[in-house]
Scaffold this motif. Structure first.
Motif, PDB file in Angstrom:
ATOM      1  N   PRO A 231       0.819  -1.218   0.000  1.00 27.63           N
ATOM      2  CA  PRO A 231       0.000   0.000   0.000  1.00 27.63           C
ATOM      3  C   PRO A 231       0.852   1.267   0.000  1.00 27.63           C
ATOM      4  O   PRO A 231       2.019   1.260   0.392  1.00 27.63           O
ATOM      5  CB  PRO A 231      -0.775  -0.124   1.318  1.00 27.63           C
ATOM      6  CG  PRO A 231       0.163  -0.860   2.224  1.00 27.63           C
ATOM      7  CD  PRO A 231       0.949  -1.810   1.341  1.00 27.63           C
ATOM      8  N   ILE A 232       0.266   2.342  -0.431  1.00 25.17           N
ATOM      9  CA  ILE A 232       0.817   3.708  -0.463  1.00 25.17           C
ATOM     10  C   ILE A 232       2.302   3.753  -0.807  1.00 25.17           C
ATOM     11  O   ILE A 232       3.134   4.263  -0.054  1.00 25.17           O
ATOM     12  CB  ILE A 232       0.515   4.483   0.840  1.00 25.17           C
ATOM     13  CG1 ILE A 232       0.898   3.708   2.100  1.00 25.17           C
ATOM     14  CG2 ILE A 232      -0.919   4.897   0.909  1.00 25.17           C
ATOM     15  CD1 ILE A 232       0.674   4.487   3.386  1.00 25.17           C
TER      16      ILE A 232
ATOM     17  N   SER B 288      -3.625   5.890  -4.683  1.00 28.05           N
ATOM     18  CA  SER B 288      -3.943   5.932  -3.254  1.00 28.05           C
ATOM     19  C   SER B 288      -3.311   7.190  -2.655  1.00 28.05           C
ATOM     20  O   SER B 288      -2.509   7.136  -1.734  1.00 28.05           O
ATOM     21  CB  SER B 288      -3.418   4.674  -2.553  1.00 28.05           C
ATOM     22  OG  SER B 288      -3.767   4.652  -1.189  1.00 28.05           O
TER      23      SER B 288
ATOM     24  N   TRP C  96      -2.422  10.616  -0.767  1.00 22.74           N
ATOM     25  CA  TRP C  96      -2.671  11.283   0.510  1.00 22.74           C
ATOM     26  C   TRP C  96      -3.146  12.696   0.217  1.00 22.74           C
ATOM     27  O   TRP C  96      -2.514  13.429  -0.552  1.00 22.74           O
ATOM     28  CB  TRP C  96      -1.389  11.382   1.325  1.00 22.74           C
ATOM     29  CG  TRP C  96      -1.083  10.190   2.161  1.00 22.74           C
ATOM     30  CD1 TRP C  96      -1.859   9.093   2.359  1.00 22.74           C
ATOM     31  CD2 TRP C  96       0.100   9.980   2.927  1.00 22.74           C
ATOM     32  NE1 TRP C  96      -1.239   8.208   3.193  1.00 22.74           N
ATOM     33  CE2 TRP C  96      -0.033   8.726   3.554  1.00 22.74           C
ATOM     34  CE3 TRP C  96       1.260  10.723   3.132  1.00 22.74           C
ATOM     35  CZ2 TRP C  96       0.948   8.197   4.386  1.00 22.74           C
ATOM     36  CZ3 TRP C  96       2.230  10.212   3.954  1.00 22.74           C
ATOM     37  CH2 TRP C  96       2.081   8.960   4.586  1.00 22.74           C
TER      38      TRP C  96
ATOM     39  N   ASP D 177      -1.175   1.934  -4.795  1.00 22.38           N
ATOM     40  CA  ASP D 177      -1.323   0.625  -4.154  1.00 22.38           C
ATOM     41  C   ASP D 177      -1.046  -0.453  -5.191  1.00 22.38           C
ATOM     42  O   ASP D 177      -1.564  -0.383  -6.318  1.00 22.38           O
ATOM     43  CB  ASP D 177      -2.737   0.427  -3.608  1.00 22.38           C
ATOM     44  CG  ASP D 177      -2.973   1.210  -2.322  1.00 22.38           C
ATOM     45  OD1 ASP D 177      -2.056   1.935  -1.898  1.00 22.38           O
ATOM     46  OD2 ASP D 177      -4.070   1.102  -1.760  1.00 22.38           O
TER      47      ASP D 177
END
Length: 277
Positions: free
Chosen positions: A103-104, A165, A167, A232
């Motif tokens: 992820p991220i 993904s 922020w 991701d």
């Protein structure tokens, strides 16, 4: 009872003997205290009961003593590890036919949205681009996601799914409490990364002013946001030759999967059939 009451002679020894008789739950061997074995649980996946065990640790330190896992899920920030090292670690940690979730993964771009900070001599886009260079050249991050995909592909891991993904951290007086707390760290990161990129240039003073204006933006009525581009990745591990990715029965090779390994530990702890504990 009274905690100060005297203990009957022999009672503590009898209690300890009872405790020793209890069969211990098998756990994975530990290496420098890295891995913690969570309780096994039954979950339903598409109507099928699956025995699930959670193991926590550092995938970079998985050695031959540990069995390959069915699923490897990273905490975050695969961009902090050199792709070749990460690909080797994932190939060791995950069994053929399994999958890895990253992820991220930072994709290298950070931008500021909303009203400009209005710093003479330095616009927001130029400052954020300088921060991206600082991540790569100073902090040594690996933000080329396409290269990561290429490297893991050479180790037998293909991309099963890929999605953005990002922020989005709100700045300003009306920002949610969680964003306000995290925004302080984000502004510190940018404030430490941007000015040094302009030291020795005519924009050095402007870069320092930009970092100060960014900190002030956290409490201003104007709404802004810092957006970090992340990706991701869900990776599928290539199955062994002649072996389908999914099969009804597993072989009895030790280490074929985590469940197989735990079952073998339980069998060893129980002893030969009929012996009892």
């Amino acid at each position: 009872g009274n905690p100060r009451a005297p203990v009957r002679p022999g009672a503590r020894r009898a209690f300890n003997r009872r405790r020793r008789r209890r069969p211990r739950r098998p756990t994975l061997p530990r290496k420098d205290g890295l891995f913690e074995l969570g309780p096994r649980s039954q979950v339903q996946i598409a109507g099928v009961a699956v025995a699930l065990t959670l193991v926590e640790g550092d995938a970079l330190d998985v050695g031959d003593a540990y069995p390959p896992f069915d699923v490897v899920a990273a905490n975050a920030f695969a961009d902090l590890v050199r792709p070749e090292i990460l690909a080797d670690a994932l190939a060791r940690a995950c069994r053929p036919g399994g999958c890895c979730y990253l992820p991220i993964v930072h994709a290298g771009a950070t931008r500021l949205t909303g009203p400009s900070l209005d710093v003479a001599g330095l616009d927001d886009g130029e400052a954020c681009a300088a921060y991206g260079l600082a991540l790569v050249e100073v902090q040594g991050q690996h933000v080329d996601v396409d290269r990561l995909v290429e490297v893991v592909g050479r180790r037998g891991l293909s991309v099963a799914a890929r999605g953005a993904s990002d922020w989005v951290v709100s700045l300003g007086r009306a920002a949610p409490a969680a964003d306000a707390a995290f925004g302080a760290f984000v502004c510190d990161f940018l404030g430490l990364g941007v000015p040094p990129r302009f030291f020795g240039t005519s924009n050095a003073a402007a870069a320092v002013d930009w970092a100060r204006r960014l900190q002030a933006a956290r409490t201003e009525p104007k709404a802004r946001a810092v957006v970090a581009s992340n990706v991701d990745l869900l990776l599928a591990v290539e199955a062994e030759a002649g072996e389908p990715a999914t099969r009804k029965e597993r072989s009895h090779r030790r280490g074929d999967s985590l469940a197989q390994y735990l079952d073998s530990l339980e069998a060893e702890a129980a002893g030969p059939p009929g012996t009892g504990a």
